[in-house]
Write an enzyme that holds these catalytic residues in place. Sequence first.
Site, PDB file in Angstrom:
ATOM      1  N   TYR A 140      43.398  44.620  41.764  1.00  0.00           N
ATOM      2  CA  TYR A 140      44.130  44.442  43.024  1.00  0.00           C
ATOM      3  C   TYR A 140      45.602  44.110  42.804  1.00  0.00           C
ATOM      4  CZ  TYR A 140      39.587  44.740  45.187  1.00  0.00           C
ATOM      5  OH  TYR A 140      38.370  45.197  45.590  1.00  0.00           O
ATOM      6  N   GLY A 141      45.870  43.085  41.953  1.00  0.00           N
ATOM      7  CA  GLY A 141      47.247  42.631  41.764  1.00  0.00           C
ATOM      8  C   GLY A 141      48.119  43.740  41.210  1.00  0.00           C
ATOM      9  N   GLU A 168      45.677  50.738  31.724  1.00  0.00           N
ATOM     10  CA  GLU A 168      44.318  50.252  32.027  1.00  0.00           C
ATOM     11  C   GLU A 168      43.411  50.525  30.825  1.00  0.00           C
ATOM     12  OE1 GLU A 168      42.409  48.578  34.391  1.00  0.00           O
ATOM     13  OE2 GLU A 168      40.822  49.032  32.959  1.00  0.00           O
ATOM     14  N   ASN A 214      32.546  45.574  42.843  1.00  0.00           N
ATOM     15  CA  ASN A 214      32.291  44.433  43.726  1.00  0.00           C
ATOM     16  C   ASN A 214      31.531  44.826  44.982  1.00  0.00           C
ATOM     17  OD1 ASN A 214      34.233  45.197  45.686  1.00  0.00           O
ATOM     18  ND2 ASN A 214      35.860  44.151  44.565  1.00  0.00           N
ATOM     19  N   GLY A 215      31.107  43.783  45.709  1.00  0.00           N
ATOM     20  CA  GLY A 215      30.301  43.979  46.910  1.00  0.00           C
ATOM     21  C   GLY A 215      31.131  44.297  48.138  1.00  0.00           C
ATOM     22  N   GLU A 239      26.798  33.741  51.546  1.00  0.00           N
ATOM     23  CA  GLU A 239      26.609  35.122  51.982  1.00  0.00           C
ATOM     24  C   GLU A 239      25.162  35.558  51.784  1.00  0.00           C
ATOM     25  OE1 GLU A 239      29.702  36.045  49.588  1.00  0.00           O
ATOM     26  OE2 GLU A 239      31.159  35.731  51.193  1.00  0.00           O
ATOM     27  N   HIS A 289      33.771  35.487  40.421  1.00  0.00           N
ATOM     28  CA  HIS A 289      35.097  35.150  40.963  1.00  0.00           C
ATOM     29  C   HIS A 289      35.884  34.215  40.045  1.00  0.00           C
ATOM     30  CE1 HIS A 289      33.086  35.612  45.227  1.00  0.00           C
ATOM     31  NE2 HIS A 289      33.217  36.771  44.616  1.00  0.00           N
ATOM     32  N   ASN A 340      35.315  34.950  49.176  1.00  0.00           N
ATOM     33  CA  ASN A 340      35.487  35.969  48.129  1.00  0.00           C
ATOM     34  C   ASN A 340      36.986  36.271  48.003  1.00  0.00           C
ATOM     35  OD1 ASN A 340      33.376  36.262  50.161  1.00  0.00           O
ATOM     36  ND2 ASN A 340      32.346  37.386  48.564  1.00  0.00           N
TER      37      ASN A 340
HETATM   38  P1  FAE Z   1      40.680  42.838  38.210  1.00  0.00           P
HETATM   39  O1  FAE Z   1      40.197  43.524  39.411  1.00  0.00           O
HETATM   40  O2  FAE Z   1      39.724  42.066  37.378  1.00  0.00           O
HETATM   41  O3  FAE Z   1      41.367  43.962  37.300  1.00  0.00           O
HETATM   42  C1  FAE Z   1      41.856  43.716  36.026  1.00  0.00           C
HETATM   43  C2  FAE Z   1      41.925  45.038  35.282  1.00  0.00           C
HETATM   44  O4  FAE Z   1      42.664  44.861  34.088  1.00  0.00           O
HETATM   45  C3  FAE Z   1      40.561  45.592  34.865  1.00  0.00           C
HETATM   46  O5  FAE Z   1      40.462  46.933  35.278  1.00  0.00           O
HETATM   47  C4  FAE Z   1      40.570  45.476  33.337  1.00  0.00           C
HETATM   48  O6  FAE Z   1      39.831  46.508  32.705  1.00  0.00           O
HETATM   49  C5  FAE Z   1      42.039  45.570  33.025  1.00  0.00           C
HETATM   50  N1  FAE Z   1      42.425  44.889  31.782  1.00  0.00           N
HETATM   51  C6  FAE Z   1      42.042  43.671  31.362  1.00  0.00           C
HETATM   52  N2  FAE Z   1      42.639  43.342  30.178  1.00  0.00           N
HETATM   53  C7  FAE Z   1      43.453  44.431  29.875  1.00  0.00           C
HETATM   54  C8  FAE Z   1      44.329  44.698  28.800  1.00  0.00           C
HETATM   55  N3  FAE Z   1      44.532  43.807  27.814  1.00  0.00           N
HETATM   56  N4  FAE Z   1      44.958  45.886  28.773  1.00  0.00           N
HETATM   57  C9  FAE Z   1      44.772  46.789  29.785  1.00  0.00           C
HETATM   58  N5  FAE Z   1      43.949  46.570  30.835  1.00  0.00           N
HETATM   59  C10 FAE Z   1      43.304  45.401  30.892  1.00  0.00           C
HETATM   60  O7  FAE Z   1      41.898  41.881  38.527  1.00  0.00           O
HETATM   61  N6  FAE Z   1      35.503  39.766  45.405  1.00  0.00           N
HETATM   62  C11 FAE Z   1      35.549  39.840  46.744  1.00  0.00           C
HETATM   63  O8  FAE Z   1      36.559  39.464  47.351  1.00  0.00           O
HETATM   64  N7  FAE Z   1      34.485  40.356  47.451  1.00  0.00           N
HETATM   65  C12 FAE Z   1      33.338  40.771  46.843  1.00  0.00           C
HETATM   66  O9  FAE Z   1      32.409  41.242  47.492  1.00  0.00           O
HETATM   67  C13 FAE Z   1      33.262  40.657  45.425  1.00  0.00           C
HETATM   68  N8  FAE Z   1      32.133  41.021  44.760  1.00  0.00           N
HETATM   69  C14 FAE Z   1      32.148  41.049  43.387  1.00  0.00           C
HETATM   70  C15 FAE Z   1      31.039  41.553  42.702  1.00  0.00           C
HETATM   71  C16 FAE Z   1      31.077  41.688  41.315  1.00  0.00           C
HETATM   72  C17 FAE Z   1      29.887  42.223  40.583  1.00  0.00           C
HETATM   73  C18 FAE Z   1      32.254  41.309  40.601  1.00  0.00           C
HETATM   74  C19 FAE Z   1      32.339  41.451  39.105  1.00  0.00           C
HETATM   75  C20 FAE Z   1      33.352  40.793  41.275  1.00  0.00           C
HETATM   76  C21 FAE Z   1      33.307  40.654  42.660  1.00  0.00           C
HETATM   77  N9  FAE Z   1      34.409  40.180  43.369  1.00  0.00           N
HETATM   78  C22 FAE Z   1      34.412  40.192  44.729  1.00  0.00           C
HETATM   79  C23 FAE Z   1      35.602  39.683  42.669  1.00  0.00           C
HETATM   80  C24 FAE Z   1      36.786  40.647  42.719  1.00  0.00           C
HETATM   81  O10 FAE Z   1      36.373  41.957  42.384  1.00  0.00           O
HETATM   82  C25 FAE Z   1      37.870  40.122  41.764  1.00  0.00           C
HETATM   83  O11 FAE Z   1      38.267  38.841  42.222  1.00  0.00           O
HETATM   84  C26 FAE Z   1      39.072  41.041  41.713  1.00  0.00           C
HETATM   85  O12 FAE Z   1      38.720  42.324  41.264  1.00  0.00           O
HETATM   86  C27 FAE Z   1      40.147  40.455  40.801  1.00  0.00           C
HETATM   87  O13 FAE Z   1      41.304  41.240  40.929  1.00  0.00           O
HETATM   88  P2  FAE Z   1      42.452  41.148  39.850  1.00  0.00           P
HETATM   89  O14 FAE Z   1      43.632  41.877  40.350  1.00  0.00           O
HETATM   90  O15 FAE Z   1      42.619  39.719  39.459  1.00  0.00           O
END
Ligand code: FAE
Length: 565
Positions: free
Chosen positions: A78-79, A98, A177-178, A418, A503, A541
Amino acid sequence: MSESNRSKSPQGPVFSRRAFLGRSAMTAAAAAGATTVSLSAFSPSARAGWFDKTVPASPHEPTQIASFYTAITVGSGYGSAVTALRLGEAGVSTLMVEMGQLWDQAASDGKVHCDMVSPDARAMWFKDRTEAPVANIMGLPLVDRNIDQYPGVLDTLNYDNMSVYVGRGVGGGSLVNGGMAVVPKREFFEEILPDINADEMYDSWFPLANRMLRVNSVSDAVYNSDYYQFSRRAEACAHKAGFRTADVPNVYDFEYMEAEIAGNAEPSATAGEVIYGNNFGKQSLDKNYIPEALGTGNVTLRTMTRVVGIRQDANGIYRLNLETIDASGSVTERLEVSCQYLFLGAGTMGTTELLMRARDTGTLPDLSDRIGQGWGNNGNFMVSIANPVWNTTGARQSGMPVKGIDNWDDEDAQVFAEIAPFPAGIETFTSLFLAITNNPERGYLTYNPDADRVELNWRADQTQPSFDAAKKVFDRYNKANYSRYRRGLFKGNQPYADFFTYHPLGGCILGEATDYYGRLKGYQNLYAVDGSLLPGNVGVNPFITITALAERNIATVIREDLGLS
Ligand code: FAE
């Protein structure tokens, strides 16, 4: 942000010409390497089986990149996706790096992603076995499967007392994610981030995040279908126990789900798809922000490439060491790329690791000693309930939760629980809840130079506040409904799971390791843009909060630091 670039649809910009161009760019850039290989190319064990296995696609060959970009965003969650789009719109030449793959190629079963009932190599990031959060059905280990190692979509980072689930691929966590898209309660937001202007957040940035991600709510027709019997039953039980319930908006398109239920569209949420990716229906970031960013013509996406090191030259230019891998995980290329502005969006664990490695190995020694501090699990706590036999939850369950028990205003038991599906394909008389509790406990990360990774320091007893709050809520729920706690679903045979989180938050907290716009202390033009900025718990979430804050921060950074509008 320029309105002219967006369609007038209240649904946001997803159907804009720019997004279309971006989607074409995304596939065209990758098409050169779009071949399907035999599993044996990366897994000798694949030939050993006597039945046919699904053969996953070979990840696209990474796009060629230049040696310098004005800006680099690390990761594509997201960020990072928000940041890349706004930089691209402002005309800034930007590289998005990525480590995972672009999920747009079908495997030999004709699908991009596998489901939860019969997961395969696509499920997990280089694991021999799946690691589903609910591992057992009625005490039997029927859920997890042995799989071949492959750059799959879900990863688990296993530490002492805590497993952290994260998404891998273009779109990060949005792929797995959900889809629950919840704006935090304003009072709680003001409590955890008192120095952020809440009026601005609630008037502008949260609505923008909702629009961009196409957040919508379940329709009556869908909610009254068989697929939400599990939710209606749990909601009725909650009311009987005197609790309030709340709608949980989602980025899954409920019009699409209605068509699935009617048999007019390929099923996804109604076919047990969620944590290993959805083939249809969900607005993950590869459907909105990322194609929009690529469509500006100023953003380049490099996949299967991990940032492993960061340093800064005397002239302030950041130099990044990259490693590109193939489907077996072998490094195929090592390269260096530089930039003037560096945005870290590798997720809470990834961003904190990159910064701690840089600080502790001396390549960015002036980073704050607050980095790594304030890690929280967002109070995640899962509970399973056994219903009496007359309270059936249904064999058919949609993967997308849409309601929750809202007990947040009760100071003795601050819980937002939830109502989660348990799509086992049979009647299980089970209700499952993903509770978000107000747990003030915080862990911290340390860099382990021998393993070259961060370790999470989190004690098992730090989930006690979540346990206490959830127990108050579900004791009352059980008493009113002749239900009881159900063992036999989670590892350890407890009726609850406090050993994992979806999370992870913190590690580079706003106003501590960074200023109030994510600028990392000690360096210029270096930013954290993801979940690492949030102070351990947002009460709901987190992805809407991460998205909205990223929008807010990059608007200021583009104006003040890049001198653009
Ligand atoms: P994130 O989405 O984690 O993305 C980071 C990216 O950076 C990933 O694609 C990595 O592969 C990549 N990366 C990491 N290290 C490196 C590196 N060294 N070099 C290059 N690439 C790299 O970051 N949140 C909700 O609000 N609602 C939901 O329903 C929900 N359900 C979820 C269900 C599951 C199973 C999971 C795992 C998470 C869930 N979340 C949910 C949490 C949410 O997806 C999470 O907070 C966000 O995706 C975090 O976003 P960021 O931008 O922090």
